[in-house]
Write an enzyme that holds these catalytic residues in place. Structure first.
Site, PDB file in Angstrom:
ATOM      1  N   HIS A 179       0.410  -5.726 -22.715  1.00 20.02           N
ATOM      2  CA  HIS A 179      -0.484  -4.713 -23.299  1.00 20.02           C
ATOM      3  C   HIS A 179      -0.640  -4.884 -24.814  1.00 20.02           C
ATOM      4  CE1 HIS A 179      -0.182  -3.100 -19.385  1.00 20.02           C
ATOM      5  NE2 HIS A 179       0.830  -2.285 -19.563  1.00 20.02           N
ATOM      6  N   LYS A 232      -9.225   0.016 -20.182  1.00 17.05           N
ATOM      7  CA  LYS A 232      -9.410   1.266 -20.934  1.00 17.05           C
ATOM      8  C   LYS A 232     -10.673   1.139 -21.778  1.00 17.05           C
ATOM      9  CE  LYS A 232      -4.457   2.225 -21.204  1.00 17.05           C
ATOM     10  NZ  LYS A 232      -4.134   3.477 -20.555  1.00 17.05           N
ATOM     11  N   LEU A 267       2.490   1.943  -7.342  1.00 15.07           N
ATOM     12  CA  LEU A 267       1.214   1.644  -8.004  1.00 15.07           C
ATOM     13  C   LEU A 267       0.022   2.028  -7.114  1.00 15.07           C
ATOM     14  CD1 LEU A 267      -0.291   0.166 -10.381  1.00 15.07           C
ATOM     15  CD2 LEU A 267      -0.341  -1.801  -8.849  1.00 15.07           C
ATOM     16  N   ALA A 278       0.792  -1.234   0.000  1.00 20.21           N
ATOM     17  CA  ALA A 278       0.000   0.000   0.000  1.00 20.21           C
ATOM     18  C   ALA A 278       0.821   1.280   0.000  1.00 20.21           C
ATOM     19  CB  ALA A 278      -0.920  -0.014   1.210  1.00 20.21           C
TER      20      ALA A 278
HETATM   21  C1  BG6 Z   1       2.708  -0.057 -17.469  1.00 19.89           C
HETATM   22  C2  BG6 Z   1       4.186  -0.146 -17.779  1.00 19.89           C
HETATM   23  O1  BG6 Z   1       2.151  -1.344 -17.386  1.00 19.89           O
HETATM   24  O2  BG6 Z   1       2.051   0.656 -18.505  1.00 19.89           O
HETATM   25  C3  BG6 Z   1       4.769   1.234 -17.956  1.00 19.89           C
HETATM   26  O3  BG6 Z   1       4.840  -0.821 -16.712  1.00 19.89           O
HETATM   27  C4  BG6 Z   1       3.985   2.030 -18.973  1.00 19.89           C
HETATM   28  O4  BG6 Z   1       6.149   1.141 -18.336  1.00 19.89           O
HETATM   29  C5  BG6 Z   1       2.493   1.993 -18.650  1.00 19.89           C
HETATM   30  O5  BG6 Z   1       4.474   3.356 -18.951  1.00 19.89           O
HETATM   31  C6  BG6 Z   1       1.674   2.627 -19.745  1.00 19.89           C
HETATM   32  O6  BG6 Z   1       0.337   2.680 -19.326  1.00 19.89           O
HETATM   33  P1  BG6 Z   1      -0.593   3.907 -19.721  1.00 19.89           P
HETATM   34  O7  BG6 Z   1      -1.940   3.539 -19.211  1.00 19.89           O
HETATM   35  O8  BG6 Z   1      -0.016   5.122 -19.063  1.00 19.89           O
HETATM   36  O9  BG6 Z   1      -0.536   4.008 -21.219  1.00 19.89           O
END
Ligand code: BG6
Length: 489
Positions: free
Chosen positions: A256, A198, A29, A25
């Site tokens: 991602h 998103k 993040l 916490a």
């Molecule tokens: C995170 C990565 O998962 O996603 C980062 O660890 C990256 O390195 C980030 O900057 C990007 O996420 P967003 O939502 O800001 O595009």
């Protein structure tokens, strides 16, 4: 006929009272994403006053009150406007702190006691979320600690949320899956990839499966190639410890970009249910042809300019090894061996310190097979139609089409049919808000299944082993030039 799960999904859900335990916490993040998302959800009334938060970390320097002060400061820096009275009431009712000390079994038993105490005090049923907002190397001991102290047991429901990256390669992802499955059922496990929260990523499903006319074009007969780009102008933002262990392939591509790829390429699922959607995504991953080493480019940013300001190169970032070979850019080409996509190249690109932050999917359609305008000369050369889906920022899409300019001589130009989310709906909410609500509501659709994560690692693990030169690119200059080669095959 619509079954109960689907119907619940369509209705506004009643939140079940629960305790939401954040492990880690005081970390980055939790501060940057989780607490702001939880607070926003609370102020919007989305949690219906039924969420008690227990913040857990090793630090012994906090108690409930000092941690609340800390959160107030943090929320202040995220631009949220905070009403003192409402914040104090929320804290009093909902926010608590517990130190896990060194994290040995006795410490987990004490955590269990604290959870029981809060549940009794607040008359909560035993509904629990454990959110591991921790560095990857802390996942195994934490899962073990929860399991051995029987915090995995369900008397209401118990869910565990695991942040990405899930493993470092296929072997470690399997080990982590085995470990977590030793204590938790797959239906209790939420592997998070925040891109799936998103709105515009979720819209990919609506875009494809609610607009029938695209389906006829969405295949090898009509599509020339597809680019998936996640570019960032930021650097590593002080995360050298993590990034040196990770690099762009593990940090961005395995998760991602792969999620975007599967959503673009998958077959229509039979229903809008988590298993149906996840099964289709897994099929795509298994149909990807092993990626050849010549189809990958790794890069690393050198010193350069971003927004008119000089920025240091990756090797000059604090905490980075001066001769580091960690990649901050990956470009790769892949193919999917199925009836829809055979022969269509997919190009994936991601990099830090690119000229701008943009996440886009570019679908390039085939050119008209014959141009009746060719005799009018080069001004009439026919360009392919391109569909650009912008995931962020300026969320929306553009369809590039050819039109005749006014007057003579005959002249063709490319124009855009476009839609911008913000013009119609305002700004989309943060991805974490949607995902936290899904965990609380027990909806796994936007989370990654164990098979999915292992299939992704099967694909990328061989690339971790290839010995390729790292192409340096000045910050702000764009892809390393070697990337052009990927298109030439
Ligand atoms: C995170 C990565 O998962 O996603 C980062 O660890 C990256 O390195 C980030 O900057 C990007 O996420 P967003 O939502 O800001 O595009």
């Amino acid at each position: 006929m619509v079954d109960t799960r689907s119907r619940n999904k369509m209705l506004k859900k009643q939140i079940e009272p629960h305790i939401f335990i954040i492990l880690g916490a005081t970390g980055n993040l939790a501060r940057r994403k989780l607490f702001p998302a939880i607070y926003r959800l609370s102020t919007k009334g989305a949690l219906q006053g039924k969420s008690v938060i227990l913040a857990v970390s090793r630090s012994k320097e906090y108690d409930d009150n000092t941690f609340r002060d800390q959160i107030k400061n943090i929320l202040g820096t995220t631009g949220l406007s905070i009403n003192d009275k409402a914040f104090s009431e929320w804290c009093e009712k909902c926010l608590h702190y517990h130190s896990i000390g060194n994290g040995n079994l006795e410490d987990y038993r004490k955590l269990s006691d604290r959870i029981l105490e809060l549940e009794t005090q607040k008359e909560l049923p035993s509904n629990r979320v454990f959110y591991m907002a921790l560095p990857p190397d802390a996942f195994p001991p934490t899962i073990k600690g929860l399991g051995e102290s029987e915090l995995n047991k369900e008397s209401g429901w118990t869910r565990i949320v695991i942040e990405k990256p899930f493993g470092r390669d296929l072997e470690s992802a399997r080990q982590l899956n085995n470990l977590v499955h030793r204590y938790f059922q797959e239906s209790q496990i939420y592997r998070i990839d925040h891109f799936l929260g998103k709105e515009t990523v979720q819209n990919l499903l609506v875009f494809r499966f609610a607009n029938a006319f695209f389906e006829h074009l969405w295949n090898r007969e009509h599509i020339e190639s597809i680019d998936i780009v996640v570019a960032e102008n930021q650097g590593i933002e002080g995360r050298a410890n993590y990034y040196e262990q990770s690099g762009a392939l593990r940090d961005m591509v395995e998760n991602h970009l792969t999620q975007l790829l599967t959503l673009v390429a998958m077959e229509p699922p039979i229903t809008f249910e988590s298993d149906a959607i996840r099964n289709e995504k897994i099929k795509i991953l298994r149909q990807i042809v092993p990626i050849r080493s010549e189809d990958v480019v790794f890069g690393q940013y050198a010193e350069g300019m971003i927004d008119g300001k000089k920025v240091r190169g990756y090797r000059g970032e604090s905490g980075v090894y001066p001769e580091s070979k960690t990649e901050t850019f990956v470009g790769l080409r892949l193919e999917i061996a199925n009836w829809r996509w055979a022969g269509v190249p997919f190009f994936l690109f991601t990099g830090k310190r690119m000229p701008q932050r943009i996440t886009q999917i570019k679908v390039r359609f085939q050119c008209a097979p014959v141009s009746i305008f060719a005799p009018f000369g080069p001004a009439c050369s026919v360009q392919p139609n391109v569909l650009i889906i912008t995931i962020q920022p300026d969320e929306g899409f553009d369809l590039k089409i050819q039109v005749k300019s006014l007057g003579q001589p005959m002249n063709l130009t490319t124009q855009s049919l476009n839609f911008k989310y913000s013009d119609t709906f305002g700004l989309p909410p943060d991805a974490y808000e949607a995902l936290l609500l899904d965990v609380i509501n027990g909806d796994q659709t936007l989370f990654v299944h164990s098979d999915e994560v292992e299939s992704a690692w099967s694909l990328y693990t061989p690339l971790l082993k290839i010995d390729k030169p790292i192409r340096l690119y000045p910050a702000g200059s764009g892809y390393p030039p070697e990337t052009d080669r990927l298109y030439m095959r």
